[in-house]
Write an enzyme that holds these catalytic residues in place. Structure first.
Site, PDB file in Angstrom:
ATOM      1  N   ASP A 147       0.876  -1.176   0.000  1.00 23.20           N
ATOM      2  CA  ASP A 147       0.000   0.000   0.000  1.00 23.20           C
ATOM      3  C   ASP A 147       0.912   1.225   0.000  1.00 23.20           C
ATOM      4  O   ASP A 147       2.101   1.147   0.281  1.00 23.20           O
ATOM      5  CB  ASP A 147      -0.945  -0.041   1.208  1.00 23.20           C
ATOM      6  CG  ASP A 147      -2.172   0.847   1.000  1.00 23.20           C
ATOM      7  OD1 ASP A 147      -2.217   1.590  -0.012  1.00 23.20           O
ATOM      8  OD2 ASP A 147      -3.088   0.818   1.850  1.00 23.20           O
TER       9      ASP A 147
ATOM     10  N   ASP B  90      -3.858   7.252  -3.606  1.00 27.17           N
ATOM     11  CA  ASP B  90      -5.261   7.671  -3.678  1.00 27.17           C
ATOM     12  C   ASP B  90      -5.646   8.471  -2.435  1.00 27.17           C
ATOM     13  O   ASP B  90      -4.944   8.434  -1.427  1.00 27.17           O
ATOM     14  CB  ASP B  90      -6.171   6.437  -3.800  1.00 27.17           C
ATOM     15  CG  ASP B  90      -5.996   5.480  -2.625  1.00 27.17           C
ATOM     16  OD1 ASP B  90      -4.857   5.012  -2.420  1.00 27.17           O
ATOM     17  OD2 ASP B  90      -6.973   5.227  -1.902  1.00 27.17           O
TER      18      ASP B  90
HETATM   19  N1  GUN Z   1      -6.527   0.897   3.360  1.00 29.08           N
HETATM   20  C1  GUN Z   1      -7.785   0.969   3.826  1.00 29.08           C
HETATM   21  N2  GUN Z   1      -8.531   1.821   3.090  1.00 29.08           N
HETATM   22  C2  GUN Z   1      -7.722   2.297   2.132  1.00 29.08           C
HETATM   23  C3  GUN Z   1      -7.915   3.217   1.042  1.00 29.08           C
HETATM   24  O1  GUN Z   1      -9.016   3.769   0.818  1.00 29.08           O
HETATM   25  N3  GUN Z   1      -6.829   3.451   0.237  1.00 29.08           N
HETATM   26  C4  GUN Z   1      -5.605   2.859   0.462  1.00 29.08           C
HETATM   27  N4  GUN Z   1      -4.594   3.122  -0.378  1.00 29.08           N
HETATM   28  N5  GUN Z   1      -5.410   2.004   1.470  1.00 29.08           N
HETATM   29  C5  GUN Z   1      -6.455   1.736   2.295  1.00 29.08           C
END
Ligand code: GUN
Ligand code: ZN
Length: 658
Positions: free
Chosen positions: A84, A119
């Site tokens: 992420d 995002d």
């Molecule tokens: N982890 C939990 N929700 C989100 C999200 O909306 N975007 C991202 N990049 N990671 C998340």
């Protein structure tokens, strides 16, 4: 990179290929903290994990190791690793010290398998202006990341996150834009606050309005949904991936996860399952431990039950009992039940994906089952059927109904002008839960026979049947209603019929095969297929129809499990001649033609067009662009999937025409 192997409802079991291996979906990705991780998730069965590139980036020590040795070595996981981007930190702290391109470049540098752009997770229930403003940035960054990745030839697979807060139209818009962009995976973001508020019905609207605009050929990830009580419903909405930080976070708070909800250690009398932890430790053992040791053990239990739930879901999809599992899971909390009821508002969409026939019977598990897509599909089909002049409605008796119609049916009521009816021009239907109206000629086909419901009738089912009767009855001239039904379903406008003893259902195999063919392939198929001197061969053991010949030539076989037809070569030719393109057809390009003619499976990438009415497990005709019949077979995918996928099988070919 992604293929569907099995389907049920909108749920799918798939294979996701990455450079560190191929995994089965639905899959749960345990969140690995790049510094604090103590549990070996691989040992517990995790096939793929997720970690946070931004946390690695910000921490000089581990950053160096990640760059030199790769993220897989850093977190000691050899399989696929998703990263992420720090967006979640952005949503919590308001800012992050990294740019969008920079975070993509970094994820490539540390050899992540799947990376994420930066995002903006917009909170639920914000103003529409705010949601639109954020969404504009999310989309710009997704586009920038894709271009940056492609321009630099990065190997990183790319997540593009669907945002749009609690506005279904913005979610749909975002999903369409991202679909057009052609990313590799599609997470659905910013649902964590809704989950914490138990607003599961909002999540249904968000996920359904997103998924319906995402390509079928790409995996979808419901971000931050780590509680196993939600997995089944989420998979039913078409989600393929989950991440769980919950297994650790709940454990730190002495809470045990379960598909039934959450248990607090202080309220436990018994260990909640039979995993290794629950089998080897007592409640007292845990209570007397150091907190860190205890958290570690509870986290293991939490991950164990979460992974077990994913396996159970995959098994249920494989065996065709997945919607029953969803109904069971959605009864653990009233808000989940509410969400499941909300989900049935999307039935038209769900029906498109639901396989026409399944290995398991349809189980009615409660009043919500009356809204299942299989029932809607059946009633829609009946709506298109050419109706005879008169209708006889019978109460239910032992299945298969057509074999067990009593000789003396008892009293009937009549509705209509005359006192006599011509039974030759009459549809005979059984009125029963859950499929409402079952023509006696069709009573053995899936799922009209392969279903079970409790003997006691619930109000929702009775109401639905009354609604359906009031829709269908006016379409007939005379209606004879068995006296039992008149009482049960509030049908009291009727006069007693004087000649009840004349009412007999004449079982006729030819009428039956024609009705089934019309139901399966479309009106007119029965006449087209069974044209000539018909010979019907039955199984000596079961007495069921097995093979049908016309003028000595095999036309079709009837499959014992669901009573649908499997065509012969001649049967396929006859349907091809009498139904115009694109009806019943999958049109393939010239590259595929020789393989199809050889009887080889058809791959999605060769498909040019196809009949919109095709569902998984339908028997279909395979033709070239000049509508020459090349082969016929069983569809593994539905229309939109066939059109979208570029890899994997679409049709299991039965026979080709050389
Ligand atoms: N982890 C939990 N929700 C989100 C999200 O909306 N975007 C991202 N990049 N990671 C998340
Ligand atoms: Zn356990």
């Amino acid at each position: 990179m992604f293929q569907i192997k099995f389907k049920d409802g909108m749920g799918r079991v798939g294979k996701l290929e990455t450079k560190h291996g191929t995994i089965t979906t639905p899959a749960l990705m345990p969140v690995i903290h790049p510094r604090k991780q103590t549990i070996d998730v691989k040992e517990l069965g995790a096939e793929i994990v997720i970690t946070n590139a931004y946390l690695i980036y910000k921490d000089e020590d581990i950053k160096k190791k990640a760059i030199e040795e790769g993220v897989h070595n850093l977190i000691n996981f050899p399989g696929p690793v998703m990263t992420d981007s720090g967006s979640f930190q952005l949503s919590v702290y308001g800012d992050v010290e990294i740019g969008n391109k920079e975070v993509i470049e970094f994820q490539e540098l540390i050899k992540s398998d799947i990376g994420t752009s930066l995002d903006i997770p917009t909170a639920p229930y914000v103003s529409k202006e705010k949601a639109e403003e954020d969404l504009k940035i999310t989309l710009e960054r997704a586009k920038e990341a894709k271009k940056f990745r492609d321009d630099n030839g990065f190997e990183l697979l790319l997540n593009s996150v669907v945002q749009g807060s609690t506005f279904p139209d913005l979610r749909s818009y975002c999903a369409s834009e991202l679909a057009y962009l052609g990313s590799d995976l599609y997470p659905i973001g910013a649902v964590v606050p809704l989950m914490e508020m138990y607003h599961y019905d909002q999540i249904v609207d968000i996920v359904m309005s997103s998924v319906s605009h995402l390509p079928d050929s790409k995996p979808r990830h419901l971000m931050g949904a780590g509680h196993p009580m939600l997995f089944a419903l989420a998979v039913a909405m078409g989600c393929d991936l989950f991440d769980s930080a919950a297994y650790v976070l709940y454990a730190e708070d002495d809470r045990f996860l379960s598909p039934r909800g959450t248990y607090k250690l202080e309220n436990l009398l018994e260990m909640p399952c039979s995993c290794e932890i629950c089998s080897n430790y007592t409640i007292d053992d845990l209570k007397s431990m150091e907190k860190s040791e205890r958290s570690q053990l509870i986290a293991k239990h939490n991950l164990y039950v979460s992974l077990a739930e994913i396996k159970l879901i995959r098994q249920a999809i494989y065996e065709g009992s997945f919607l029953e599992l969803v109904e069971e899971r959605c009864r653990v909390h009233p808000n989940l039940l509410n969400a499941y009821r909300r989900f049935s508002h999307y039935n038209d969409e769900i029906e498109l994906y639901d396989p026409r026939s399944k290995k398991s019977a349809f189980f009615y598990t409660g009043s919500e089952s009356i809204n299942r897509p299989e029932i809607k599909r059946h009633l829609n089909k009946l709506r298109t059927f050419k109706k005879k002049k008169n209708l006889v409605l019978l109460p239910s008796f032992k299945k298969p109904y057509s074999k067990n119609v009593p000789n003396n049916l008892g009293d009937f009521y009549i509705y209509g002008e005359e006192n006599k009816i011509n039974l030759k021009n009459t549809d005979f239907m059984v009125v029963d839960i859950p499929f409402c109206l079952i023509p006696l000629d069709l009573d053995e086909i899936y799922p009209l026979s392969q279903n079970e419901y409790p003997k006691t009738k619930d109000l929702a089912a009775v109401n639905e049947i009354e609604k359906i009767l009031s829709e269908f009855i006016p379409q007939y001239k005379q209606i004879l209603i068995h006296n039992k039904l008149a009482k049960e379903y509030n049908l009291n406008l009727y006069r007693i019929y004087p000649d009840s003893n004349l009412i007999k259902y004449e079982k006729n195999d030819v009428n039956k095969i024609i009705a089934i063919a019309d139901y399966q392939f479309g009106f007119g198929a029965g006449e087209a297929l069974f044209n000539g001197k018909i010979k019907i061969e039955k199984s000596k053991k079961t007495g069921k129809i097995r093979h049908i010949y016309c003028d000595g030539e095999l036309i079709a076989n009837m499959r014992a499990s669901d009573s649908f037809f499997i065509l012969s070569k001649e049967g396929a030719k006859r349907l091809h001649t009498s139904f115009k393109s694109p009806c019943l057809r999958v049109i393939v390009n010239s590259d595929s033609e020789p393989f199809a003619r050889e009887g080889k499976s058809v791959f999605s990438k060769f498909i040019v067009d196809c009949d919109e009415n095709i569902r998984s497990n339908d028997e279909v005709l395979i033709v070239n662009e000049n509508d020459q019949l090349l082969a016929y077979g069983k569809a593994l995918l539905c229309y939109s999937e066939m059109m979208d996928f570029k890899v994997g099988q679409a049709i299991k070919t039965r026979k080709g025409f050389k």
